[in-house]
Design an enzyme around this catalytic site. Structure first.
Site, PDB file in Angstrom:
ATOM      1  CG  MET A  56       3.695  19.694  19.962  1.00 19.36           C
ATOM      2  SD  MET A  56       3.191  19.914  18.244  1.00 19.36           S
ATOM      3  CE  MET A  56       3.718  21.600  17.951  1.00 19.36           C
ATOM      4  CG  ASN A 100      -0.720   1.606   2.742  1.00 19.13           C
ATOM      5  OD1 ASN A 100       0.318   1.478   3.390  1.00 19.13           O
ATOM      6  ND2 ASN A 100      -1.040   2.740   2.142  1.00 19.13           N
ATOM      7  CG  ASP A 112       2.276   8.007  -2.002  1.00 21.27           C
ATOM      8  OD1 ASP A 112       3.348   7.378  -1.861  1.00 21.27           O
ATOM      9  OD2 ASP A 112       1.540   8.305  -1.044  1.00 21.27           O
ATOM     10  CB  ALA A 161       9.254   8.779  -0.229  1.00 17.46           C
ATOM     11  CD  GLU A 162       4.997  10.296   0.772  1.00 17.49           C
ATOM     12  OE1 GLU A 162       5.474   9.519   1.619  1.00 17.49           O
ATOM     13  OE2 GLU A 162       4.776   9.935  -0.394  1.00 17.49           O
ATOM     14  NE  ARG A 198       5.164  -1.409   8.627  1.00 12.85           N
ATOM     15  CZ  ARG A 198       5.316  -0.078   8.537  1.00 12.85           C
ATOM     16  NH1 ARG A 198       4.466   0.729   9.130  1.00 12.85           N
ATOM     17  NH2 ARG A 198       6.312   0.433   7.852  1.00 12.85           N
ATOM     18  CB  CYS A 244      -0.655  22.629  12.356  1.00  9.39           C
ATOM     19  SG  CYS A 244       0.289  24.139  12.636  1.00  9.39           S
ATOM     20  CB  THR A 302       7.165   2.800  10.818  1.00  6.74           C
ATOM     21  OG1 THR A 302       7.108   2.730   9.387  1.00  6.74           O
ATOM     22  CG2 THR A 302       7.087   4.253  11.250  1.00  6.74           C
TER      23      THR A 302
HETATM   24 CA    CA Z   1       4.466   7.431   0.078  1.00  2.85          CA
END
Ligand code: CA
Length: 710
Positions: free
Chosen positions: A669, A421, A334, A212-213, A150, A628, A195
């Site tokens: 990947m 967001n 979340d 966090a996830e 960003r 995946c 990011t």
């Molecule tokens: Ca989150």
């Protein structure tokens, strides 16, 4: 009122070849009073008002340009001045753009995928330099939401970028040569990524991270801008070890002693920070809990879990906490408070207050006194069902029991994508209104059954969330009166996942959208004054600058991030090739040439010789969804990643060298040999082939829904 003479004067800036005349106009113009800037802080030393030198333009991050050459009366003549599209792309996957370009001394500085920095001439688009920090491609596996970035900090003669794989890099602003580089990650065995754009605060460059996830513990670090020496580090949640600083001890009182420290806790600072240079306070937006349900984090209990989903005011030089405000105690949905924060001076109840404004994911618009942290207002800016209201006496939400999903699935507004967001909202001091790019969708949450075990490099949320079948899913731009706490006007519904916002002294609000349109609205009425079709989704916020008397509006385009995993109805990427591009517009510019339309990919033959028994297919399905599906959507659902349901046979043959061996790591990947065996990858292929057969038998069957978050 703007007179016609003034309009002529401003149009005169475009005279180009008549340099002397232009110079005269420039002097004439800078002598004429600039409209009130609205920003409570002076621009950094050496920055002039036609520039955009910090992330949100000024320290207050209002994203308001005082330029008015382009205004409500002439924006219909806005057209393309030039474009830049020479982005670093790895493999065939385009990752999209989210950055706000900065402009100083006639140069635009911005980032693209893989944390690459570009410096281009702001008048012509000619490249000055490019810096590719050579991010470890395998690190993309650690990112919830793609290899995006960003933006940069521009300060004195340096440019600072934070990379996906956790480095903070200082570059020479003239040449792009690295000056110093520090590792900001405290534990490289965990899925930390960056990011966000760093910020400048009290002579330090400050950066957080995401994850966090994925099972990380959040923190923010400050480095001396000149030397890169660590000035301080602030952990946002407690951990298994001793408290690193006193504030961790304060936070620990609001966690169960039996909390699941092995799952990280969350609280990542992945996007918003804002600095008040007068108070010397750095405001830090803290993310959601990890795993998601508070009862999974805290052995069945529901404590507040500081400093999750909080706004922290940190003394920029010392790193000590001045105050905090928790938007969502015991977060289980979340609901990050990482959305952008705007500083302004507002008249509230007859008093001029120094405020901080945020519209976090949880759907309430908060106005806080930024000196003391006092809550001044908290009203719903979108549909909210997790809480009835915010109690003004206690500052706490009145939580709806119907939002708690420990025993049974529950549908809750807003979704994990939030009512808002990372796409920044903007403030117009002319009107005193905030323009919020809202997201409207509910989400059905369920708690993961059985024990939750930490899985490296995978989702560790302890829950699942998916939109209900009859869902609403749209993006709406809302003009919000922060003093009255109400919507003044709102746009017609736009496709899901809109772009960030710019306001200008020309009375304009500009926003891009996922259908590839940049729209200019009348800031007062919401009337659409101009639409520019680009054929590329616009997530990033526009910005504006002036050179030689000509005002430009620049915006990065290209879909990626959380939306690369699934293209939704109305996305430009369903019709056109999704390539990153910078658009720079000015009055009298030309039309945009649309990108090439998508090629039709022929249906390839099914792979043969794979097991087809139910147990193998079931194992493959389970592994696919676990490892995946976060990127590769099932069943040829259109998205930005290679379609595993229609791979060329040669890639099937090379499956293990890619999935286990990491042969395509550079392109993002990574290898998964640490969590998958050859039996697993055989089962994944068996599942894909069995599902391909099912799909060809029954083409109308719907693939399973996936969650949406950040
Ligand atoms: Ca989150």
């Amino acid at each position: 009122m703007r007179t016609q003479a003034q309009d002529r004067l401003r149009r005169g800036h475009r005279c180009g070849a008549l340099a002397l005349t232009c110079a005269w106009f420039l002097i004439a113009c800078s002598a004429s009073a600039q409209p009130p800037d609205g920003d409570p802080f002076p621009l950094p030393a050496g920055v002039v008002s036609g520039e955009w030198a910090l992330h949100g333009r000024g320290f207050a991050e209002q994203r308001y340009s005082p330029l008015e050459q382009i205004h409500t009366g002439n924006v219909a003549q806005l057209g393309l001045a030039w474009t830049f599209d020479d982005f670093v792309v790895r493999g065939r996957t385009h990752r999209g753009t989210q950055a706000t370009p900065l402009m100083r001394d006639g140069v635009l500085y911005f980032t693209g995928p893989w944390s690459v920095v570009y410096a281009v001439d702001a008048e012509s688009g000619a490249v000055r330099w490019t810096h590719d920090p050579q991010v470890d491609g395998a690190w993309a596996r650690h990112a919830c939401c793609d290899a995006v970035n960003r933006g940069v900090v521009l300060w004195k003669d340096m440019v600072y970028v934070a990379t996906l794989d956790g480095w903070l890099v200082a570059l020479d602003a003239r040449t792009g040569e690295p000056r110093w580089r520090v590792d900001t990650l405290v534990d490289r065995s965990r899925s930390y990524t960056i990011t966000g754009a760093p910020r400048l605060a009290g002579g330090n460059i400050v950066i957080g991270n995401g994850g966090a996830e994925m099972g990380v513990r959040g923190y923010v670090s400050a480095y001396d801008a000149a030397s890169g020496r660590l000035a301080w580090r602030f952990y946002t949640v407690p951990g298994a070890g001793p408290d690193e600083h006193p504030e961790v001890g304060t936070a620990r009182k609001s966690w169960s002693p039996r909390a699941r420290w092995d799952l990280g806790g969350g609280g990542t600072v992945w996007d918003s920070m804002t600095y008040d240079p007068e108070l010397d306070l750095l405001y830090v937006g803290v993310g959601n809990g990890g795993p998601w349900p508070v009862w999974v984090r805290n052995a069945g209990e529901r404590p507040d879990n500081l400093f999750l989903s909080s706004i922290l005011a940190i003394e920029a030089r010392s790193g000590r906490l001045a105050w905090y405000y928790q938007t969502t105690p015991a977060d289980s949905w979340d609901y990050t408070a990482t959305q952008n924060m705007i500083l302004a001076d507002l008249r509230i109840g007859g008093r001029l207050r120094k405020v901080l404004m945020q519209a976090p994911k949880n759907g309430f618009f908060y106005v806080l006194d930024r000196a003391s942290g006092e809550l001044l207002a908290a009203e719903k800016y979108t549909q909210v069902t997790w809480a009835e209201r915010i109690d003004r006496q206690t500052g706490r939400p009145v939580v709806s029991e119907s939002a708690l999903y420990a025993a049974a699935p529950r549908t809750v507004w807003p979704s994990t994508a939030g009512g808002h967001n990372w796409q920044p909202m903007a403030y117009s001091p002319q009107r005193g209104w905030v323009y919020i790019p809202t997201l409207e969708m509910p989400m059905t949450f369920s708690t993961q059954q059985g024990d939750v075990h930490y899985l490296p490099g995978a989702n560790n949320v302890g829950a699942s969330a998916a939109p209900p079948p009859e869902r609403v899913q749209r993006s709406v731009l809302k003009a919000w009166d922060p003093v009255a706490g109400r919507i003044v006007w709102q746009s017609a519904p736009l496709p899901w996942w809109g772009g960030g916002v710019l306001t200008t002294a020309g009375g304009l609000v500009l926003q891009g959208s996922a259908d590839g349109v940049l729209t200019a609205y009348d800031a007062a009425s919401g009337r659409i004054l101009k639409k520019i079709e680009t054929g590329l989704a616009i997530m990033a916020p526009p910005m504006s600058y002036e050179i030689a008397g000509r005002q430009y509006i620049a915006v990065l385009a290209g879909l990626g991030g959380a939306m690369n995993g699934r293209f939704h109805a109305g996305f430009a990427a369903l019709e056109y090739r999704n390539h990153e591009r910078l658009f720079v517009f000015a009055l009298g510019g030309r039309a945009v040439d649309l990108p090439p339309r998508l090629d039709k990919v022929p249906q390839r033959p099914l792979a043969t010789g794979l097991p087809a028994d139910a147990d193998t297919v079931a194992l493959g399905r389970q592994r696919y969804l676990q490892f995946c599906a976060r990127c590769h959507a099932p069943r040829s659902v259109p998205n930005g990643y290679p379609d595993l349901w229609n791979l060329p046979p040669a890639l099937y043959a090379a499956f293990d060298s890619i999935v286990l061996g990491g042969a395509m790591s550079y392109a993002g990947m990574a290898g998964f040999a640490d969590v998958l065996t050859p039996q697993d990858t055989l089962a994944i292929r068996a599942f894909i082939v069995a599902d391909q057969q099912e799909m060809r038998r029954n083409p109308s069957a719907k693939p399973p829904e996936q969650g949406t978050g950040h």
